[in-house]
Design a protein around this motif. Structure first.
Motif, PDB file in Angstrom:
ATOM      1  N   SER A 234       0.829  -1.205   0.000  1.00 53.94           N
ATOM      2  CA  SER A 234       0.000   0.000   0.000  1.00 53.94           C
ATOM      3  C   SER A 234       0.864   1.256   0.000  1.00 53.94           C
ATOM      4  O   SER A 234       0.521   2.268  -0.622  1.00 53.94           O
ATOM      5  N   ILE A 235       1.993   1.205   0.702  1.00 59.99           N
ATOM      6  CA  ILE A 235       2.906   2.351   0.733  1.00 59.99           C
ATOM      7  C   ILE A 235       3.439   2.638  -0.669  1.00 59.99           C
ATOM      8  O   ILE A 235       3.463   3.783  -1.122  1.00 59.99           O
ATOM      9  N   TYR A 240       3.999   5.592  -5.798  1.00 55.78           N
ATOM     10  CA  TYR A 240       4.101   5.601  -7.256  1.00 55.78           C
ATOM     11  C   TYR A 240       2.867   6.214  -7.912  1.00 55.78           C
ATOM     12  O   TYR A 240       2.953   6.782  -9.006  1.00 55.78           O
ATOM     13  N   GLY A 241       1.713   6.063  -7.273  1.00 58.17           N
ATOM     14  CA  GLY A 241       0.486   6.556  -7.885  1.00 58.17           C
ATOM     15  C   GLY A 241       0.216   5.850  -9.197  1.00 58.17           C
ATOM     16  O   GLY A 241       0.282   4.624  -9.296  1.00 58.17           O
ATOM     17  N   LEU A 265      12.153   5.732   0.544  1.00 60.96           N
ATOM     18  CA  LEU A 265      11.905   5.797  -0.889  1.00 60.96           C
ATOM     19  C   LEU A 265      12.198   7.209  -1.385  1.00 60.96           C
ATOM     20  O   LEU A 265      11.863   8.195  -0.725  1.00 60.96           O
ATOM     21  N   TYR A 266      12.808   7.284  -2.566  1.00 50.98           N
ATOM     22  CA  TYR A 266      13.103   8.607  -3.128  1.00 50.98           C
ATOM     23  C   TYR A 266      12.930   8.574  -4.642  1.00 50.98           C
ATOM     24  O   TYR A 266      13.315   7.614  -5.311  1.00 50.98           O
ATOM     25  N   ARG A 267      12.338   9.641  -5.172  1.00 52.89           N
ATOM     26  CA  ARG A 267      12.240   9.835  -6.607  1.00 52.89           C
ATOM     27  C   ARG A 267      12.512  11.299  -6.915  1.00 52.89           C
ATOM     28  O   ARG A 267      12.436  12.163  -6.029  1.00 52.89           O
ATOM     29  N   PRO A 273      13.873  11.999   1.003  1.00 53.07           N
ATOM     30  CA  PRO A 273      13.274  10.654   0.905  1.00 53.07           C
ATOM     31  C   PRO A 273      12.077  10.494   1.839  1.00 53.07           C
ATOM     32  O   PRO A 273      11.997  11.124   2.898  1.00 53.07           O
ATOM     33  N   GLN A 274      11.157   9.627   1.420  1.00 53.32           N
ATOM     34  CA  GLN A 274      10.006   9.290   2.256  1.00 53.32           C
ATOM     35  C   GLN A 274      10.354   8.075   3.106  1.00 53.32           C
ATOM     36  O   GLN A 274      10.670   7.002   2.593  1.00 53.32           O
ATOM     37  N   ILE A 275      10.319   8.250   4.409  1.00 48.07           N
ATOM     38  CA  ILE A 275      10.682   7.171   5.327  1.00 48.07           C
ATOM     39  C   ILE A 275       9.591   6.101   5.351  1.00 48.07           C
ATOM     40  O   ILE A 275       8.401   6.418   5.430  1.00 48.07           O
TER      41      ILE A 275
END
Length: 307
Positions: A234-235, A240-241, A265-267, A273-275
């Protein structure tokens, strides 16, 4: 005339949460029928290694049932298997297998590969049988009809994303580091144990379920095992959407000397980054082969990190 043992074998394994209770049989065109006598597969894998070569296979038929008594059948032809194999980059240097995975909603996944790497090459949606085949009462009495069962969106478990692993290794004393092992195992039963840094490059793969990393810092050997739970799907879906092809860094932050570990996560476009929340995974770390750290929520059985 004896038949040569082929490098292709077949393995069936239940996946998910104890919904699938038994497999009745798998049939090959030679007339061979592999029958496990309705053996329950809730708590263990059922495996059969065939001596048939792929050219000898005309069709594979899989018959199985769930805990509610519904029966399903899936058929996979030789041509379907052959075409899918041609589209992979699986090495032929090792004996390769087909692994048949029954996902929680009854979808069939076909994995192809070897002890170093496997890929999902096909997904099959099965049909419920109209004319049911009788299941012996002694088998039905053993089934846990009241097993916990939760609905979920299977597409989240099978969806592939474009990502690479990025190891953010903190060495407080500027010790030289050397990677020894890096491998992963994904929710769709595919895995990569090539240990050739391919996982550190952008690639399309399902969500990781297990991560194993071993390295040397100075003269000290460390080894960590991440066990990631369903929350991660789910995360990633939110992260990514509608753009699963977005290049993403799956970051593993390691400060072994201070026993601090983190996933993120990082884009491109993000400020930072999203922890990934700590409740999305469990972690076990060894230092010179002795346990050095385990997350507060770690509840895996002894030896569960070995796969």
């Amino acid at each position: 005339m004896s038949r040569q043992v082929t490098k292709y074998s077949y393995k069936c394994i239940p996946s998910g949460m104890r919904m699938w209770s038994l497999i009745t049989s798998i049939q090959f065109c030679s007339g061979d029928t592999i029958n496990w006598n309705n053996q329950e597969i809730n708590n263990h894998n059922v495996e059969y290694v065939s001596t048939l070569q792929i050219k000898d296979i005309k069709i594979i038929k899989i018959l199985y049932a769930d805990i509610y008594g519904k029966q399903y059948i899936a058929s996979i032809s030789r041509q379907q298997l052959t075409n899918s194999i041609q589209d992979t980059d699986i090495s032929q240097d090792f004996p390769n297998i087909f692994k048949i995975v029954i996902y929680l909603d009854g979808t069939i996944g076909i994995c192809y590969g070897n002890r170093k790497k496997t890929e999902i090459i096909q997904i099959h949606h099965t049909n419920e049988l109209k004319d049911r085949i009788a299941i012996p009462n002694e088998i039905l009495s053993k089934l846990n009809i009241n097993s916990e069962y939760k609905e979920y969106n299977l597409s989240l478990f099978l969806k592939q994303h474009n990502y690479r692993y990025f190891i953010d290794l903190i060495a407080n004393n500027n010790y030289p580091n050397k990677n020894l092992i890096f491998e992963d195992f994904c929710f769709d039963e595919s895995f990569n144990r090539l240990n050739n840094e391919s996982l550190l490059k952008y690639h399309k793969a399902c969500t990781p379920k297990k991560i194993h990393y071993k390295w040397i810092m100075g003269k000290t050997e460390y080894e960590l095992f991440f066990s990631i739970n369903n929350i991660i799907n789910s995360i990633l879906e939110r992260f990514y959407g509608a753009h699963p092809d977005t290049k993403t860094d799956f970051i593993i932050r390691i400060d072994a000397e201070n026993k601090k570990y983190e996933l993120a996560l990082y884009r491109q476009g993000l400020k930072e980054p999203q922890i990934i929340p700590e409740d999305a995974y469990q972690l076990l770390v060894f230092k010179n082969k002795f346990e050095d750290y385990r997350s507060d929520n770690y509840n895996q059985e002894r030896g569960a990190w070995i796969w």
